[in-house]
Motif scaffolding. Structure first.
Motif, short mmCIF file in Angstrom:
data_model
loop_
_atom_site.label_atom_id
_atom_site.label_comp_id
_atom_site.label_asym_id
_atom_site.label_seq_id
_atom_site.Cartn_x
_atom_site.Cartn_y
_atom_site.Cartn_z
N ASN A 1 -42.53 -48.85 8.97
CA ASN A 1 -41.96 -47.52 8.81
C ASN A 1 -42.03 -47.13 7.34
OD1 ASN A 1 -40.54 -45.14 8.94
ND2 ASN A 1 -38.72 -46.04 9.86
N GLN A 2 -42.86 -46.16 7.02
CA GLN A 2 -43.04 -45.73 5.64
C GLN A 2 -42.06 -44.62 5.30
OE1 GLN A 2 -46.97 -44.38 4.83
NE2 GLN A 2 -46.71 -44.49 2.62
N THR A 3 -41.46 -44.71 4.12
CA THR A 3 -40.53 -43.68 3.66
C THR A 3 -41.32 -42.54 3.03
OG1 THR A 3 -39.07 -45.50 3.04
CG2 THR A 3 -38.41 -43.32 2.36
N LYS A 4 -40.96 -41.33 3.40
CA LYS A 4 -41.62 -40.16 2.83
C LYS A 4 -41.04 -39.88 1.45
CE LYS A 4 -42.57 -38.01 7.26
NZ LYS A 4 -42.38 -36.84 8.11
N PRO A 5 -41.88 -39.46 0.49
CA PRO A 5 -41.35 -39.16 -0.85
C PRO A 5 -40.47 -37.91 -0.81
CG PRO A 5 -43.69 -38.60 -0.69
CD PRO A 5 -43.31 -39.27 0.60
N PHE A 6 -39.45 -37.92 -1.64
CA PHE A 6 -38.59 -36.75 -1.76
C PHE A 6 -38.08 -36.64 -3.18
CE2 PHE A 6 -35.55 -40.11 -1.07
CZ PHE A 6 -34.47 -39.74 -1.86
N GLU A 7 -37.68 -35.44 -3.53
CA GLU A 7 -37.09 -35.18 -4.83
C GLU A 7 -36.30 -33.89 -4.73
OE1 GLU A 7 -38.52 -34.62 -9.44
OE2 GLU A 7 -39.75 -35.74 -8.05
N THR A 8 -35.17 -33.84 -5.39
CA THR A 8 -34.39 -32.61 -5.44
C THR A 8 -34.78 -31.85 -6.70
OG1 THR A 8 -32.55 -33.68 -4.31
CG2 THR A 8 -32.07 -31.64 -5.50
N ILE A 9 -35.20 -30.61 -6.52
CA ILE A 9 -35.56 -29.76 -7.64
C ILE A 9 -34.70 -28.50 -7.55
CG2 ILE A 9 -37.41 -28.45 -8.75
CD1 ILE A 9 -39.40 -30.43 -7.45
N LEU A 10 -33.91 -28.28 -8.59
CA LEU A 10 -33.02 -27.11 -8.62
C LEU A 10 -33.81 -25.84 -8.90
CD1 LEU A 10 -30.05 -28.51 -10.74
CD2 LEU A 10 -30.25 -28.41 -8.26
N ASN A 11 -33.24 -24.73 -8.55
CA ASN A 11 -33.80 -23.43 -8.90
C ASN A 11 -33.52 -23.16 -10.38
OD1 ASN A 11 -34.44 -23.04 -6.20
ND2 ASN A 11 -32.56 -21.93 -5.78
N ALA A 12 -34.13 -22.12 -10.90
CA ALA A 12 -33.85 -21.67 -12.26
C ALA A 12 -33.95 -20.14 -12.29
CB ALA A 12 -34.84 -22.28 -13.25
N PRO A 13 -33.09 -19.51 -13.07
CA PRO A 13 -33.12 -18.04 -13.14
C PRO A 13 -34.10 -17.54 -14.21
CG PRO A 13 -31.29 -18.83 -14.42
CD PRO A 13 -31.96 -20.05 -13.81
N ASP A 14 -34.25 -16.25 -14.26
CA ASP A 14 -35.04 -15.57 -15.29
C ASP A 14 -34.27 -15.73 -16.61
OD1 ASP A 14 -36.13 -13.69 -17.08
OD2 ASP A 14 -36.56 -12.25 -15.48
N ASN A 15 -34.86 -16.48 -17.56
CA ASN A 15 -34.13 -16.75 -18.81
C ASN A 15 -34.10 -15.56 -19.77
OD1 ASN A 15 -36.76 -16.88 -19.66
ND2 ASN A 15 -36.60 -18.88 -20.64
N SER A 16 -34.77 -14.45 -19.40
CA SER A 16 -34.63 -13.25 -20.22
C SER A 16 -33.38 -12.46 -19.79
CB SER A 16 -35.88 -12.36 -20.10
OG SER A 16 -35.96 -11.76 -18.82
N ILE A 17 -32.77 -12.86 -18.66
CA ILE A 17 -31.57 -12.21 -18.14
C ILE A 17 -30.36 -13.13 -18.21
CG2 ILE A 17 -30.50 -11.24 -16.05
CD1 ILE A 17 -33.34 -10.34 -15.21
N PHE A 18 -30.55 -14.38 -17.85
CA PHE A 18 -29.45 -15.35 -17.79
C PHE A 18 -29.60 -16.35 -18.93
CE2 PHE A 18 -30.02 -13.68 -13.50
CZ PHE A 18 -28.75 -13.18 -13.27
N PHE A 19 -28.89 -16.09 -20.02
CA PHE A 19 -28.94 -16.90 -21.24
C PHE A 19 -27.56 -16.88 -21.87
CE2 PHE A 19 -30.23 -12.56 -22.12
CZ PHE A 19 -29.41 -12.20 -23.18
N PRO A 20 -27.24 -17.87 -22.72
CA PRO A 20 -25.91 -17.91 -23.33
C PRO A 20 -25.66 -16.76 -24.31
CG PRO A 20 -27.06 -20.00 -23.59
CD PRO A 20 -28.05 -19.02 -23.06
N ALA A 21 -24.39 -16.45 -24.52
CA ALA A 21 -24.00 -15.45 -25.52
C ALA A 21 -24.35 -15.99 -26.90
CB ALA A 21 -22.51 -15.16 -25.41
N GLU A 22 -24.62 -15.08 -27.83
CA GLU A 22 -24.99 -15.50 -29.19
C GLU A 22 -23.82 -16.06 -29.97
OE1 GLU A 22 -27.27 -12.60 -31.32
OE2 GLU A 22 -28.61 -12.26 -29.60
N SER A 23 -22.62 -15.62 -29.67
CA SER A 23 -21.44 -16.14 -30.36
C SER A 23 -20.39 -16.52 -29.32
CB SER A 23 -20.88 -15.10 -31.33
OG SER A 23 -20.49 -13.95 -30.64
N SER A 24 -19.49 -17.41 -29.74
CA SER A 24 -18.47 -17.85 -28.80
C SER A 24 -17.47 -16.72 -28.53
CB SER A 24 -17.75 -19.09 -29.31
OG SER A 24 -17.12 -18.82 -30.53
#
Length: 182
Positions: A1-24
């Motif tokens: 019985n061979q195990t099939k490869p798997f990996e969890t890959i998260l999504n990512a947003p558009d980094n021109s829209i979702f980015f940290p604030a410049e100051s705290s």
């Protein structure tokens, strides 16, 4: 019985829209936000309703963006926003809460982390993997207020800098996995 490869890959947003604030963000209150396009109760409305009734609004400010089956009394409710406006709104807060049940990969949680918000998520579905060791998990109404106190302490002591992969890195992960499979 061979195990099939798997990996969890998260999504990512558009980094021109979702980015940290410049100051705290400075504020006397801890500012938390939640979002949901769906008004399905499984998106965590049991917890949001509980917080609307029990959160100390002298110490916390809570905003909800999206569609809700609840008419909030204390939580500031904004209608759904376009992505750019949502990114701008997220950056006005310290922390993001998601209380959804069995959500496999919450895009809203990922977007909030990319905006630099401290994540607080129900320990359900894919949330623990996304939140990692830098964020906070809760079980439900029984421990949510305590976990929000923990978030407030973390905000007062340090700046949050947890990083998730950007869209280019995610694309590379898909390529590597495809090469491994082939």
């Amino acid at each position: 019985n061979q195990t099939k490869p798997f990996e969890t890959i998260l999504n990512a947003p558009d980094n021109s829209i979702f980015f940290p604030a410049e100051s705290s963000l400075s504020s006397q209150k801890t500012k938390i936000i939640a979002t949901s396009w769906s008004n399905n109760w499984r998106k965590g409305f049991d917890v949001y309703q509980y917080l609307d009734q029990n959160l100390d609004f002298k110490r916390f400010e809570f905003s909800f963006v999206g569609n809700s089956p609840i008419e909030f009394k204390n939580i500031r409710h904004l209608s759904p926003l376009k992505s750019k406006d949502l990114g701008d709104e997220l950056r006005k807060h310290h922390a993001f809460i998601t209380a959804s049940i069995d959500d496999p990969c919450s895009n809203s949680l990922i977007e909030a982390i990319h905006c630099g918000l401290i994540p607080l998520a129900r320990s359900s579905g894919g949330h623990p993997q996304i939140v990692g060791k830098e964020g906070f998990l809760f079980q439900g109404n029984g421990d949510i207020l305590k976990r929000l106190e923990d978030v407030a302490v973390k905000i007062s002591k340090s700046s949050f800098s947890y990083k998730l992969p950007c869209i280019k890195e995610v694309g590379g992960m898909y390529v590597k996995f495809a090469e491994k499979v082939v």
